[in-house]
Design a protein around this motif. Structure first.
Motif, PDB file in Angstrom:
ATOM      1  N   PRO A   1       1.089  -1.056   0.197  1.00  0.00           N
ATOM      2  CA  PRO A   1      -0.046   0.350   0.093  1.00  0.00           C
ATOM      3  C   PRO A   1       1.109   1.303   0.113  1.00  0.00           C
ATOM      4  CG  PRO A   1      -0.125  -1.097   1.888  1.00  0.00           C
ATOM      5  CD  PRO A   1       0.527  -1.776   1.428  1.00  0.00           C
ATOM      6  N   VAL A   2       0.851   1.992  -0.485  1.00  0.00           N
ATOM      7  CA  VAL A   2       1.069   3.401  -0.522  1.00  0.00           C
ATOM      8  C   VAL A   2       1.070   3.921   0.764  1.00  0.00           C
ATOM      9  CG1 VAL A   2       1.151   3.303  -3.267  1.00  0.00           C
ATOM     10  CG2 VAL A   2      -0.729   4.904  -1.969  1.00  0.00           C
ATOM     11  N   ILE A   3       1.332   5.277   0.737  1.00  0.00           N
ATOM     12  CA  ILE A   3       1.581   6.643   2.389  1.00  0.00           C
ATOM     13  C   ILE A   3      -0.305   6.676   1.697  1.00  0.00           C
ATOM     14  CG2 ILE A   3       2.750   7.973   3.559  1.00  0.00           C
ATOM     15  CD1 ILE A   3       3.755   5.128   3.678  1.00  0.00           C
ATOM     16  N   ASP A   4      -0.958   6.737   2.269  1.00  0.00           N
ATOM     17  CA  ASP A   4      -1.892   7.249   3.107  1.00  0.00           C
ATOM     18  C   ASP A   4      -2.454   7.626   4.291  1.00  0.00           C
ATOM     19  OD1 ASP A   4      -4.160   8.419   3.326  1.00  0.00           O
ATOM     20  OD2 ASP A   4      -5.365   6.108   2.098  1.00  0.00           O
ATOM     21  N   TYR A   5      -2.072   8.787   4.685  1.00  0.00           N
ATOM     22  CA  TYR A   5      -2.471   9.149   6.453  1.00  0.00           C
ATOM     23  C   TYR A   5      -3.882   9.067   6.610  1.00  0.00           C
ATOM     24  CZ  TYR A   5       2.313  10.756   5.514  1.00  0.00           C
ATOM     25  OH  TYR A   5       3.778  11.415   4.748  1.00  0.00           O
ATOM     26  N   LYS A   6      -4.902   9.417   5.845  1.00  0.00           N
ATOM     27  CA  LYS A   6      -6.092   8.693   6.600  1.00  0.00           C
ATOM     28  C   LYS A   6      -6.189   7.460   6.738  1.00  0.00           C
ATOM     29  CE  LYS A   6      -9.418  10.794   5.111  1.00  0.00           C
ATOM     30  NZ  LYS A   6     -10.400  11.377   4.116  1.00  0.00           N
ATOM     31  N   ARG A   7      -5.449   6.373   6.279  1.00  0.00           N
ATOM     32  CA  ARG A   7      -6.066   4.994   6.578  1.00  0.00           C
ATOM     33  C   ARG A   7      -4.603   4.943   7.553  1.00  0.00           C
ATOM     34  NH1 ARG A   7      -1.688   1.495   5.039  1.00  0.00           N
ATOM     35  NH2 ARG A   7      -1.035   2.416   4.335  1.00  0.00           N
ATOM     36  N   ILE A   8      -3.595   5.207   7.749  1.00  0.00           N
ATOM     37  CA  ILE A   8      -2.498   5.014   8.979  1.00  0.00           C
ATOM     38  C   ILE A   8      -3.442   6.228  10.353  1.00  0.00           C
ATOM     39  CG2 ILE A   8       0.034   6.411   9.752  1.00  0.00           C
ATOM     40  CD1 ILE A   8       0.918   6.103   7.318  1.00  0.00           C
ATOM     41  N   TYR A   9      -4.012   7.276  10.584  1.00  0.00           N
ATOM     42  CA  TYR A   9      -4.659   7.278  11.447  1.00  0.00           C
ATOM     43  C   TYR A   9      -6.065   6.968  11.914  1.00  0.00           C
ATOM     44  CZ  TYR A   9      -8.082  10.144  14.025  1.00  0.00           C
ATOM     45  OH  TYR A   9      -8.782  10.930  15.032  1.00  0.00           O
TER      46      TYR A   9
ATOM     47  N   GLY B   1      -5.160  16.741  10.234  1.00  0.00           N
ATOM     48  CA  GLY B   1      -5.805  17.261  10.991  1.00  0.00           C
ATOM     49  C   GLY B   1      -7.020  18.437  10.439  1.00  0.00           C
ATOM     50  N   ASP B   2      -6.720  19.141   9.169  1.00  0.00           N
ATOM     51  CA  ASP B   2      -7.961  20.067   8.816  1.00  0.00           C
ATOM     52  C   ASP B   2      -8.630  19.265   8.154  1.00  0.00           C
ATOM     53  OD1 ASP B   2      -5.818  22.320   9.703  1.00  0.00           O
ATOM     54  OD2 ASP B   2      -5.462  22.279   7.758  1.00  0.00           O
ATOM     55  N   GLU B   3      -8.449  18.336   7.691  1.00  0.00           N
ATOM     56  CA  GLU B   3     -10.102  17.601   7.430  1.00  0.00           C
ATOM     57  C   GLU B   3     -10.172  16.950   8.163  1.00  0.00           C
ATOM     58  OE1 GLU B   3      -8.680  14.538   4.851  1.00  0.00           O
ATOM     59  OE2 GLU B   3      -7.580  16.165   3.167  1.00  0.00           O
ATOM     60  N   LEU B   4     -10.277  17.154   9.477  1.00  0.00           N
ATOM     61  CA  LEU B   4     -10.693  15.869  10.607  1.00  0.00           C
ATOM     62  C   LEU B   4     -11.080  16.657  12.138  1.00  0.00           C
ATOM     63  CD1 LEU B   4      -7.983  12.549  11.254  1.00  0.00           C
ATOM     64  CD2 LEU B   4     -10.668  12.615  10.281  1.00  0.00           C
TER      65      LEU B   4
ATOM     66  N   GLN C   1       4.535  16.531   7.342  1.00  0.00           N
ATOM     67  CA  GLN C   1       4.198  17.797   8.241  1.00  0.00           C
ATOM     68  C   GLN C   1       3.106  18.610   7.304  1.00  0.00           C
ATOM     69  OE1 GLN C   1       6.800  20.524   9.539  1.00  0.00           O
ATOM     70  NE2 GLN C   1       4.894  21.923  10.522  1.00  0.00           N
ATOM     71  N   ALA C   2       3.362  18.289   6.148  1.00  0.00           N
ATOM     72  CA  ALA C   2       2.455  18.935   5.352  1.00  0.00           C
ATOM     73  C   ALA C   2       0.659  18.153   5.480  1.00  0.00           C
ATOM     74  CB  ALA C   2       1.755  19.408   3.460  1.00  0.00           C
ATOM     75  N   ASP C   3       1.295  16.730   4.899  1.00  0.00           N
ATOM     76  CA  ASP C   3       0.357  15.916   5.019  1.00  0.00           C
ATOM     77  C   ASP C   3      -0.721  15.224   6.316  1.00  0.00           C
ATOM     78  OD1 ASP C   3       0.377  15.646   2.098  1.00  0.00           O
ATOM     79  OD2 ASP C   3       2.591  14.325   2.425  1.00  0.00           O
ATOM     80  N   VAL C   4       0.120  15.433   7.529  1.00  0.00           N
ATOM     81  CA  VAL C   4      -0.334  15.561   8.679  1.00  0.00           C
ATOM     82  C   VAL C   4      -1.097  17.036   9.223  1.00  0.00           C
ATOM     83  CG1 VAL C   4       0.330  14.970  10.728  1.00  0.00           C
ATOM     84  CG2 VAL C   4       1.459  14.047   9.648  1.00  0.00           C
TER      85      VAL C   4
END
Length: 257
Positions: A216-224, A251-254, A244-247
């Motif tokens: 799997p590719v890096i998906d920060y939503k999945r990691i969260y 964070g803004d989305e959540l 940092q930018a992706d995190v």
């Protein structure tokens, strides 16, 4: 539900054994159970069909733990993990040829020369490859048949050897029809060792599915979603990596500030 428990055991030990490669790959039982229980909850419900329910649970657990483990290991070790997991699943099913697996991993480790002289016409096979082939022929009759066909009908084998991706094409000769996937893997190692990596990918994809050779590719939503207050996510950064930018975006989305 014993088959699900057995698959869970396989998944845990396949993941935890990675610490032999790198101590950073240590995984706690609590962390594993967190992913395992989430996978049970996420499995597609088929309550009226036990067989389908068991298949759904096993598939969900396997996919979840594979994705979770691959997120935390280096790219160069992901196929190693997938291959080990595949072999452990086959062993639990009673379908693993352990002698062939040992031959694939180690070859002929004896210090003696090959008991049979390599024909001059087989100069395109390395001396170590010929020695390993003789070793294989002593393990199983099907390898003896392949060796005999190779010696008596070299041209088709040489044509196979010259292919760009021989691991994707069946070996010539009648004996090839009797080869198991693991035995085919052994012969690729013997005849075209440079294609062993790709042959392992082909083997894993055939036994487990394509997703297990496409980490799997890096998906920060999945990691969260994989994390929890008791199982936080820890980023170990290498030079040039800055999530940092992706995190911050996640964070803004959540709704975090």
């Amino acid at each position: 539900y014993t088959p699900v428990a057995r698959r869970g055991s396989i998944l845990y030990f396949a993941s935890s054994n990675l610490s032999i490669i790198n101590s950073m790959y240590e995984i706690s039982l609590d962390s594993f159970l967190n992913q395992f229980l989430k996978a049970l909850d996420d499995a597609i419900g088929t309550e009226n069909d036990l067989t389908a329910r068991l298949h759904s649970l096993i598939e969900s657990c396997t996919n979840q733990v594979y994705d979770f483990t691959c997120t935390g290991i280096f790219e160069c070790h992901k196929l190693t993990f997938a291959f080990q997991l595949t072999c452990m699943v086959l062993e639990e099913a009673g379908a693993l040829d352990k002698n062939a697996l040992s031959a694939f991993l180690k070859g002929d480790v004896s210090l003696e020369v090959a008991s049979e002289t390599k024909p001059d016409a087989l100069a395109w096979i390395s001396h170590s490859g010929w020695k390993d082939l003789i070793h294989l022929s002593k393990l199983n009759e099907v390898f003896t048949q392949v060796k005999n066909e190779l010696v008596t009908a070299m041209e088709p084998f040489k044509a196979w050897y010259d292919l760009e991706a021989p691991e994707e094409v069946p070996l010539p000769g009648n004996a090839s029809n009797s080869l198991s996937p693991m035995q085919q893997l052994c012969l690729v190692r013997v005849l075209r060792p440079d294609r062993s990596y790709n042959a392992v990918k082909h083997f894993v994809a055939k036994e487990m599915g394509e997703r297990f050779v496409q980490p799997p590719v890096i998906d920060y939503k999945r990691i969260y979603k994989q994390s929890s207050p008791l199982n936080p996510t820890l980023f170990i950064l290498s030079p040039g990596a800055d999530p940092q930018a992706d995190v911050q975006k996640l964070g803004d989305e959540l709704g975090f500030t």
